[in-house]
Structures are given as C-alpha cells and as structure tokens.
Design a protein around this motif. Structure first.
Motif, PDB file in Angstrom:
ATOM      1  N   TRP A 143      18.390  -1.366 -19.085  1.00 45.80           N
ATOM      2  CA  TRP A 143      18.729  -2.626 -19.752  1.00 45.80           C
ATOM      3  C   TRP A 143      18.933  -2.414 -21.242  1.00 45.80           C
ATOM      4  CZ3 TRP A 143      20.272  -5.976 -16.414  1.00 45.80           C
ATOM      5  CH2 TRP A 143      19.725  -5.981 -15.130  1.00 45.80           C
TER       6      TRP A 143
ATOM      7  N   VAL B 291      22.419  -3.291 -23.250  1.00 50.52           N
ATOM      8  CA  VAL B 291      22.438  -4.126 -24.460  1.00 50.52           C
ATOM      9  C   VAL B 291      23.051  -3.359 -25.626  1.00 50.52           C
ATOM     10  CG1 VAL B 291      20.991  -5.243 -26.196  1.00 50.52           C
ATOM     11  CG2 VAL B 291      20.505  -5.583 -23.763  1.00 50.52           C
TER      12      VAL B 291
ATOM     13  N   ALA C  10      26.312  -4.381 -27.596  1.00 47.67           N
ATOM     14  CA  ALA C  10      26.141  -4.649 -29.031  1.00 47.67           C
ATOM     15  C   ALA C  10      27.137  -3.836 -29.850  1.00 47.67           C
ATOM     16  CB  ALA C  10      24.705  -4.329 -29.457  1.00 47.67           C
TER      17      ALA C  10
END
Length: 242
Positions: free
Chosen positions: A174, A178, A182
């Motif tokens: 995870w 992310v 990002a």
C-alpha cells in the motif's frame, strides 16, 4: 505547458502492487521463467532506449547552476549514483536483517522493513513522476516506458514478498501504491526543468539495473538465463524496429 493526461498507465502500474500477491506461482523455485523474462525486458529498455535518450537529452540541456552544469555533461554519472545508492541500501538492509529476529513484529519494530519499503517508495515516486512526464511526448514512448516498468514492478513485487511476506502484503504494498500515485500526481502540480527530468531518468536507470541483477544473480534463486536472454532479445527487436 498543457498535458494530455491519461490515468490508465499509472493505474496499470498500481495494479501490479494491488494484485501481485495473488500470483503465487511466480514465487516458486526454481525462478519463474516469466520473472526472468520480465527482467530481461527491463534491462533491454534501459540499455537500448533509456540510455540513448539520455545521450540525446544531454546535448540539449541548459544548465542553471554549477552542480547541474557538471551533471548535465556527465549524465551517466547519475546512473552510477543511482546504482550505488540502491546497492548501498540493499547492503544496509541485509546487514540489519541478519542481526534481528525474522518474525513480523521484530521486522517492523527494528525499522529495517520501513527502510527497505521507504527506498522503494522513493523509487516508485520517481517512476510515477517520469511516467507523467512521458505523457506530454509521443504515445509510443510512454507505452514502451510503461510496459518495461510494469514488468519491472512485477519482479520487484515478488522479491519484496519473498523478503517480507505477510507484513509486505498488509502494509508495504500500500505504501508503494501511494508513493507511485503521489509521484504521478506531483507531475500535475510541479513541472521541473528538462535537466532535472533527464537526471531523474538516469538515476532510475541505475536503480533498474541494480534491482534486476540482485534478483537474478543469487545462486539460490536458480534463475532462468535463457528466459532472461529471450525477454531481452524480444524487447530489443521491438525497440530497434520502432
């Protein structure tokens, strides 16, 4: 500068981390022919497409400060730096792992797990940013980059699962998703100089080479050399024919 934004390539890369844990057959020994082939594709892309692109980009870079000016004339030095940085991180992580217990609780508490995931999170963020930068160019260029990185992510994901097992599936993947998103989203907000993009590409190229070799070379992995050569050869034919 306006970008024609397409979200599906970044979602495809995120998909690798979302569902890579379901491809259990790839983690078997001897090493899966698919992983060795994927590694060959990644290396072929770096040597036959990324490096020539760095050479062309170096000729058109406008330098703004002394360090940037030096690196713009020695862009492959950033590739070497990228390789050394990721090699140093791997050695530090292996050393830390060897002096700690191997259970999940110790792994998280001692911090070496987060150091490992943090280094790959930075790596993913850079790739996500570069993928966005590719979208303002030719679609073909973006597709070649996305395919090579997708296969490279698959190799990395299986390697991280072997290292960290359940804690990676619960938390690590995870973090990487992310970081990837990002990095891509940063491209929407921040546009850096052409020099910076070229240097980031060179740094990532060094990381790709190191990460491929560290997964393929250990004797215990029983890697399939013929599959590596086949993957590299087939992708080389594609790259050279375009």
């Amino acid at each position: 500068m306006e970008h024609h934004v397409s979200i599906w390539p970044i979602l495809a890369l995120a998909f690798i981390h979302f569902f890579g844990n379901r491809l259990r057959f790839l983690a078997e020994m001897p090493r899966s022919v698919w992983l060795s082939g994927a590694s060959g594709v990644s290396v072929a892309y770096v040597f036959l497409h990324l490096f020539p692109e760095l050479g062309q980009g170096q000729e058109h870079i406008e330098s703004t400060w002394w360090a940037e000016e030096f690196l713009s004339h020695h862009v492959y030095l950033m590739t070497l730096i990228g390789l050394m940085v990721f090699y140093g991180l791997e050695r530090a992580i292996i050393s830390a792992k060897n002096i700690t217990a191997s259970d999940v609780i110790d792994e998280e508490q001692t911090g070496w797990f987060w150091l490992h995931i943090g280094s790959f999170a930075l790596y993913n963020a850079l790739i996500g940013y570069l993928l966005f930068q590719r979208e303002e160019g030719v679609m073909q260029e973006m597709l070649l980059f996305a395919v090579a990185m997708a296969l490279h992510f698959l190799v990395n994901d299986i390697g991280l699962q072997e290292h960290h097992r359940e804690v990676y599936r619960r938390k690590g993947r995870w973090v990487l998703v992310v970081a990837l998103l990002a990095g891509w989203a940063t491209g929407l907000l921040i546009e850096v100089s052409e020099t910076a993009v070229v240097l980031l590409m060179a740094f990532v190229g060094g990381g790709v080479i190191l990460n491929v070799l560290k997964e393929e070379l250990p004797e215990e992995r029983e890697s399939r050399y013929w599959a590596f050569v086949l993957g590299a050869g087939l992708y080389a034919v594609i790259l050279l024919s375009l």
